[in-house]
Design an enzyme around this catalytic site. Structure first.
Site, PDB file in Angstrom:
ATOM      1  N   GLU A  70     108.748  61.444  39.766  1.00 55.18           N
ATOM      2  CA  GLU A  70     107.871  62.567  39.456  1.00 55.18           C
ATOM      3  C   GLU A  70     108.345  63.370  38.248  1.00 55.18           C
ATOM      4  O   GLU A  70     107.557  63.626  37.345  1.00 55.18           O
ATOM      5  CB  GLU A  70     107.745  63.497  40.674  1.00 55.18           C
ATOM      6  N   ASP A  90     109.595  60.500  44.743  1.00 53.08           N
ATOM      7  CA  ASP A  90     109.277  61.927  44.688  1.00 53.08           C
ATOM      8  C   ASP A  90     110.478  62.662  45.279  1.00 53.08           C
ATOM      9  O   ASP A  90     110.720  62.602  46.483  1.00 53.08           O
ATOM     10  CB  ASP A  90     108.004  62.229  45.488  1.00 53.08           C
ATOM     11  N   ILE A  92     111.186  65.921  45.661  1.00 57.85           N
ATOM     12  CA  ILE A  92     110.758  66.923  46.653  1.00 57.85           C
ATOM     13  C   ILE A  92     109.248  66.867  46.716  1.00 57.85           C
ATOM     14  O   ILE A  92     108.561  67.274  45.785  1.00 57.85           O
ATOM     15  CB  ILE A  92     111.182  68.366  46.283  1.00 57.85           C
ATOM     16  N   ASP A  93     108.710  66.351  47.808  1.00 56.30           N
ATOM     17  CA  ASP A  93     107.269  66.431  47.995  1.00 56.30           C
ATOM     18  C   ASP A  93     106.997  67.659  48.845  1.00 56.30           C
ATOM     19  O   ASP A  93     107.523  67.788  49.949  1.00 56.30           O
ATOM     20  CB  ASP A  93     106.711  65.178  48.678  1.00 56.30           C
ATOM     21  N   THR A  95     106.814  70.789  46.883  1.00 58.38           N
ATOM     22  CA  THR A  95     107.624  71.754  46.114  1.00 58.38           C
ATOM     23  C   THR A  95     107.124  73.177  46.328  1.00 58.38           C
ATOM     24  O   THR A  95     107.924  74.114  46.435  1.00 58.38           O
ATOM     25  CB  THR A  95     107.609  71.394  44.613  1.00 58.38           C
ATOM     26  N   ASP A 220     103.553  60.058  45.523  1.00 58.22           N
ATOM     27  CA  ASP A 220     103.160  60.636  46.813  1.00 58.22           C
ATOM     28  C   ASP A 220     102.649  59.550  47.760  1.00 58.22           C
ATOM     29  O   ASP A 220     102.541  59.762  48.964  1.00 58.22           O
ATOM     30  CB  ASP A 220     102.014  61.650  46.639  1.00 58.22           C
TER      31      ASP A 220
HETATM   32  C1  IPD Z   1     102.353  67.549  45.810  1.00 58.98           C
HETATM   33  C2  IPD Z   1     102.176  67.959  47.246  1.00 58.98           C
HETATM   34  C3  IPD Z   1     100.841  68.636  47.413  1.00 58.98           C
HETATM   35  C4  IPD Z   1      99.706  67.722  46.990  1.00 58.98           C
HETATM   36  C5  IPD Z   1      99.925  67.204  45.574  1.00 58.98           C
HETATM   37  C6  IPD Z   1     101.290  66.550  45.459  1.00 58.98           C
HETATM   38  P1  IPD Z   1     104.871  67.690  44.866  1.00 58.98           P
HETATM   39  O1  IPD Z   1     103.597  66.927  45.605  1.00 58.98           O
HETATM   40  O2  IPD Z   1     102.258  66.860  48.105  1.00 58.98           O
HETATM   41  O3  IPD Z   1     100.626  68.998  48.740  1.00 58.98           O
HETATM   42  O4  IPD Z   1      98.497  68.426  47.005  1.00 58.98           O
HETATM   43  O5  IPD Z   1      98.940  66.261  45.265  1.00 58.98           O
HETATM   44  O6  IPD Z   1     101.462  66.079  44.127  1.00 58.98           O
HETATM   45  O7  IPD Z   1     104.387  68.114  43.506  1.00 58.98           O
HETATM   46  O8  IPD Z   1     105.224  68.831  45.721  1.00 58.98           O
HETATM   47  O9  IPD Z   1     105.881  66.614  44.829  1.00 58.98           O
END
Ligand code: IPD
Length: 277
Positions: A70, A90, A92-93, A95, A220
């Site tokens: 990411e 990813d 931190i999913d 964030t 994701d």
């Molecule tokens: C995001 C989260 C968020 C979702 C976004 C993702 P990140 O990932 O999962 O809930 O709506 O599409 O990109 O940016 O926190 O790694």
């Protein structure tokens, strides 16, 4: 003895747990927060730290492997899935959750060879739940086998989604009207938990019947896709066609019938493609 990618899988588990420890500790501390593509698209120093740690450890062990991650992508690295062994990460999913100390935050590590997903590892950092899926070998959470829901009727479904980073009026209108369509179809409920990967893990666990989203990324989706498929579920494109990891959109469900009903109800929100940025 356990198959060709066993060492890679074990390393992914080790690094996800190590990253989770760092994230758990950082959750309660002060953070340096910056924005990326929109005011709701956040990154912290911990995202960078964890991504660098994971990639450098993997590179040491597997110098010929490729990476899609990411924060490297945000910095301009191209997202291309070649036939080479490729890690899709990813750090931190969730964030935004992390920034707010909302305890729904994960590390996601997927692995593909010949453009086919081999395994996925997702670690729920605060609840210390390790989700894993390996192609042909099932999906597990902390050692317990996962099984998706068998529901086929949208009027008995609990549906998960995520908002996505775009917040312009036209996008928000489509987002809300998609939710409205599902509620009109009498879905039992729609939930937004702030982490695509953990929502997809809940689907894999049978705790929800469907998931859809526009605006998520390949990091994701990669790990979660293996976990859902190995739990017996369906992951497809919002058009009802086959999943395209780079298309920034997805429908997933316990059954094909449910996935098709969701796909038919949705209007497309255009987020472009990960491999054209
Ligand atoms: C995001 C989260 C968020 C979702 C976004 C993702 P990140 O990932 O999962 O809930 O709506 O599409 O990109 O940016 O926190 O790694």
């Amino acid at each position: 003895a356990e198959g060709p990618w066993e060492e890679c899988f074990e390393l992914a588990v080790q690094l996800a747990l190590r990253a989770g420890q760092i994230i758990r500790k950082a959750l309660s501390e002060e953070k340096q927060v910056s924005t990326k593509t929109s005011a709701a698209d956040l990154v912290t120093e911990t995202d960078h730290l964890v991504e660098d740690l994971i990639i450098s450890e993997m590179q040491k062990r597997f110098p010929s492997h490729r990476f899609i991650a990411e924060e490297a992508s945000a910095a301009g690295a191209k997202c291309v899935l070649t036939p080479s062994p490729t890690w899709i990460i990813d750090p931190i999913d969730g964030t935004c959750n992390f920034v707010h100390r909302f305890p729904t935050v994960a590390v996601s590590i997927g692995f593909a060879v010949n453009q086919e997903l081999e395994f996925g590892v997702i670690y729920h950092c605060t609840e210390e739940r390790l989700y894993t899926g390996r192609r042909g070998r099932g999906a597990f959470c902390n050692g317990q086998r996962l099984q998706v829901s068998a529901e086929t009727d949208l009027s008995r479904a609990l549906v998960l989604t995520e908002i996505g980073p775009k917040r312009d009026p036209a996008t928000l209108k489509l987002f809300l009207s998609n939710m409205e369509r599902l509620l009109h179809a009498k879905a039992h409920g729609v939930r937004v938990i702030g982490s695509s990967t953990l929502a997809l893990c809940l689907l894999a666990s049978g705790a929800a019947d469907a998931y859809y989203q526009f605006g998520l990324h390949c990091w994701d989706l990669a790990a979660a896709t293996v976990i859902i498929r190995e739990a017996g579920g369906i992951v497809m494109d919002t058009s009802g066609g086959p999943l395209d990891l780079m298309s920034c959109r997805v429908v997933a469900a316990g059954t094909r019938e449910m996935a098709m009903l969701i796909a038919q109800a949705l209007q497309t929100i255009n987020y472009g493609r990960d491999d054209e940025k």
